[in-house]
Write an enzyme that holds these catalytic residues in place. Structure first.
Site, PDB file in Angstrom:
ATOM      1  N   ARG A  12      -9.993 -21.448 -16.816  1.00 58.77           N
ATOM      2  CA  ARG A  12     -10.902 -21.095 -17.946  1.00 58.77           C
ATOM      3  C   ARG A  12      -9.915 -21.310 -19.333  1.00 58.77           C
ATOM      4  O   ARG A  12      -8.988 -20.721 -19.380  1.00 58.77           O
ATOM      5  CB  ARG A  12     -11.498 -19.955 -18.166  1.00 58.77           C
ATOM      6  CG  ARG A  12     -12.265 -19.690 -19.343  1.00 58.77           C
ATOM      7  CD  ARG A  12     -12.975 -18.258 -19.353  1.00 58.77           C
ATOM      8  NE  ARG A  12     -13.473 -18.049 -20.616  1.00 58.77           N
ATOM      9  CZ  ARG A  12     -13.456 -17.173 -21.478  1.00 58.77           C
ATOM     10  NH1 ARG A  12     -12.958 -16.014 -20.778  1.00 58.77           N
ATOM     11  NH2 ARG A  12     -14.167 -16.858 -22.450  1.00 58.77           N
ATOM     12  N   ARG A  72     -17.227  -7.166 -32.987  1.00 60.22           N
ATOM     13  CA  ARG A  72     -17.235  -8.254 -34.212  1.00 60.22           C
ATOM     14  C   ARG A  72     -18.574  -8.413 -34.909  1.00 60.22           C
ATOM     15  O   ARG A  72     -19.607  -8.198 -34.438  1.00 60.22           O
ATOM     16  CB  ARG A  72     -17.079  -9.738 -33.167  1.00 60.22           C
ATOM     17  CG  ARG A  72     -15.987 -10.113 -32.559  1.00 60.22           C
ATOM     18  CD  ARG A  72     -16.089 -11.299 -31.691  1.00 60.22           C
ATOM     19  NE  ARG A  72     -15.822 -11.121 -30.292  1.00 60.22           N
ATOM     20  CZ  ARG A  72     -15.804 -11.756 -29.266  1.00 60.22           C
ATOM     21  NH1 ARG A  72     -16.371 -13.015 -29.543  1.00 60.22           N
ATOM     22  NH2 ARG A  72     -15.514 -11.560 -28.091  1.00 60.22           N
ATOM     23  N   ASN A 113      -8.869 -16.855 -15.061  1.00 56.03           N
ATOM     24  CA  ASN A 113      -9.742 -16.443 -16.249  1.00 56.03           C
ATOM     25  C   ASN A 113      -8.774 -15.714 -17.078  1.00 56.03           C
ATOM     26  O   ASN A 113      -8.619 -14.661 -16.863  1.00 56.03           O
ATOM     27  CB  ASN A 113     -11.075 -15.879 -16.260  1.00 56.03           C
ATOM     28  CG  ASN A 113     -11.794 -15.556 -17.434  1.00 56.03           C
ATOM     29  OD1 ASN A 113     -11.082 -15.796 -18.542  1.00 56.03           O
ATOM     30  ND2 ASN A 113     -12.944 -15.311 -17.007  1.00 56.03           N
ATOM     31  N   GLU A 170     -19.754 -17.537 -14.240  1.00 50.83           N
ATOM     32  CA  GLU A 170     -18.764 -18.580 -14.831  1.00 50.83           C
ATOM     33  C   GLU A 170     -17.615 -19.190 -13.715  1.00 50.83           C
ATOM     34  O   GLU A 170     -17.348 -20.203 -13.798  1.00 50.83           O
ATOM     35  CB  GLU A 170     -17.908 -18.194 -15.962  1.00 50.83           C
ATOM     36  CG  GLU A 170     -19.002 -18.131 -17.096  1.00 50.83           C
ATOM     37  CD  GLU A 170     -18.604 -16.767 -18.188  1.00 50.83           C
ATOM     38  OE1 GLU A 170     -18.682 -15.611 -17.783  1.00 50.83           O
ATOM     39  OE2 GLU A 170     -18.172 -17.337 -19.235  1.00 50.83           O
ATOM     40  N   HIS A 221     -18.491 -19.831 -24.786  1.00 52.76           N
ATOM     41  CA  HIS A 221     -19.488 -19.328 -23.678  1.00 52.76           C
ATOM     42  C   HIS A 221     -20.127 -20.553 -22.921  1.00 52.76           C
ATOM     43  O   HIS A 221     -21.168 -20.368 -22.407  1.00 52.76           O
ATOM     44  CB  HIS A 221     -20.651 -18.234 -24.140  1.00 52.76           C
ATOM     45  CG  HIS A 221     -20.023 -17.112 -24.497  1.00 52.76           C
ATOM     46  ND1 HIS A 221     -20.696 -16.494 -25.562  1.00 52.76           N
ATOM     47  CD2 HIS A 221     -19.131 -16.105 -24.062  1.00 52.76           C
ATOM     48  CE1 HIS A 221     -20.161 -15.116 -25.583  1.00 52.76           C
ATOM     49  NE2 HIS A 221     -18.975 -15.180 -24.633  1.00 52.76           N
TER      50      HIS A 221
END
Ligand code: ADP
Length: 390
Positions: A84, A232, A7, A377, A173
């Site tokens: 990923r 963000r 990842n 994940e 996501h």
């Protein structure tokens, strides 16, 4: 199957070597500060203590090289590698066994996620060259969202512009939202059809999932859209960008950096992007921290309402990621906003849901089952490697 899950972020690389059947993690670690002066390499084996060393990673290839050399000393034979990939663009509605063609497509769509896809592609290329006998599988953050209908993903911009630049909603996501659906369905069976999945970490997004199919999600062309996040800004009037450039003299890079790195919870609390620090400030009555939390819950509630409407109802809500799994006050504030819908949270269950695997936190008689489902994940990626190499 023994799968190495990689990842990579823009300057980091996290890895896990795991058994995709038993979920046992044989080794895991991370490379930090890729492309910078002083890197850090952390590695742990068989649940042991993490060993951290100084290192130098001029690029992503050097980082994965270090990881593979380190794993060669672990007594577990790697049988496949799962990567990923942040952006699959318009090409991938599922994970893919990497071929030259797949790699070329990952690079072709890279302008949509330049900080991620180029490094991720470099890692895949290195793995293919160094270990040609091992299969590599690309697992895209976006592929789960490819099932959205045009009405959900189309941006109302001129067609020629949209087509030339491939502008549309891609979301992110996806692997985490897919995991939330899988576990909720396993646990709730026929009682789970319309799921609102809330991934609330530093990055945060909501996803409307109907019978396993993504109907809509809050992130857009990029992961800047949607909810207010750690640093963000999420959805704001797009004219703000033009206004800052025209009236404030900001450059493109300055606006980009501001909206991605200096906005959100950090900007409103004026203390930190970390929910724990803001909670501490709010507990002391700091008005900026209180406003930051109120805005976080309010915006999540508003966008969740849109997600629920897009699937004409909801029977299950799941919370995951750093804030979603750990901050019971945010979950309570969010669920209070849906009391009009008959959502009821059991305060004791909610407060004790931390660190105990999937938990139901709604009260008896709630119109919606509310759960905390810690995301995994890496497990989803390992399972995809198993599926695509079978
Ligand atoms: P990322 O998007 O970087 O993977 P994470 O899922 O790790 O993010 O989430 C990071 C966020 O989770 C931070 O805002 C952090 O404050 C929050 N968080 C982590 N642990 C806790 C906790 N125990 N209580 C409240 N918030 C927490």
């Amino acid at each position: 199957m023994n799968v190495l899950v990689v990842n990579a972020g823009s300057s980091t690389l996290k890895y896990q070597l795991m058994d995709s059947d038993t979920r046992e993690v044989f080794a895991k670690g991370n490379c930090e500060r890729i492309g910078q002066d002083r890197g850090i390499f952390g590695h742990a084996e068989f649940g042991g203590e993490k060993v951290v060393e100084d290192a130098l990673f001029p690029d992503h290839a050097s980082a994965i090289d270090r990881v593979l050399k380190c794993l060669a000393t672990v007594d577990v034979k790697i049988e496949g590698i799962g990567h990923r990939i942040v952006q699959g663009g318009w090409y991938f509605d599922d994970s893919a066994l990497v071929t030259e063609d797949v790699l070329a497509k990952i690079l072709e769509v890279a302008p949509l996620a330049p900080l991620h896809n180029y490094g991720e592609a470099a890692i895949i290329e290195h793995c293919m060259a160094a270990y040609p006998e091992l299969p590599n599988v690309a697992v895209f953050d976006t592929s789960f969202h490819m099932s959205m209908a045009p009405v959900a993903y189309t941006y109302p911009l001129p067609r020629a512009v949209r087509e030339k630049y491939h502008i549309r909603k891609y979301g992110a996501h996806g692997t985490s939202h897919r995991y939330e659906w899988m576990v909720a369905k396993q646990l709730l069976g026929d009682d789970c059809h319309r799921l609102l999945s809330c991934h609330l970490g530093n990055g945060a997004s909501l996803c409307a999932i109907e019978d396993g199919v993504c109907r809509d999600t809050t992130m857009g062309l990029t992961p800047l859209d949607g909810l207010m996040m750690g640093t963000r800004c999420g959805s704001i009037d797009p004219a703000t960008v033009c206004y800052l450039q025209r009236e404030g003299g900001y450059t493109y890079d300055e606006v980009d950096e501001m909206m991605n790195k200096r906005s959100g919870l950090l900007a409103v609390s004026q203390i930190s992007s970390d929910a724990r620090d803001i909670r501490a400030g709010a507990d002391e009555g700091d008005e900026n921290c209180l406003l930051a939390f109120d805005m976080y819950a309010y915006k999540a509630m508003q966008q969740a309402s849109a997600m629920i409407a897009s699937m004409a109802g909801v029977d299950t809500i799941t919370f995951t990621a750093g804030i979603g799994e750990n901050d019971w006050t945010i979950r309570r504030a969010f669920c209070h906003c849906f009391e009009w819908l008959g959502v009821r949270v059991d305060d004791v269950r909610n407060q004790h849901a931390v660190g105990r695997g999937p938990q139901v936190i709604s009260a008896a008689g709630s119109s919606v089952t509310v759960m905390v489902i810690p995301t995994d994940e890496e497990y989803m990626i390992a399972k995809d490697v198993e599926r695509l190499t079978a």
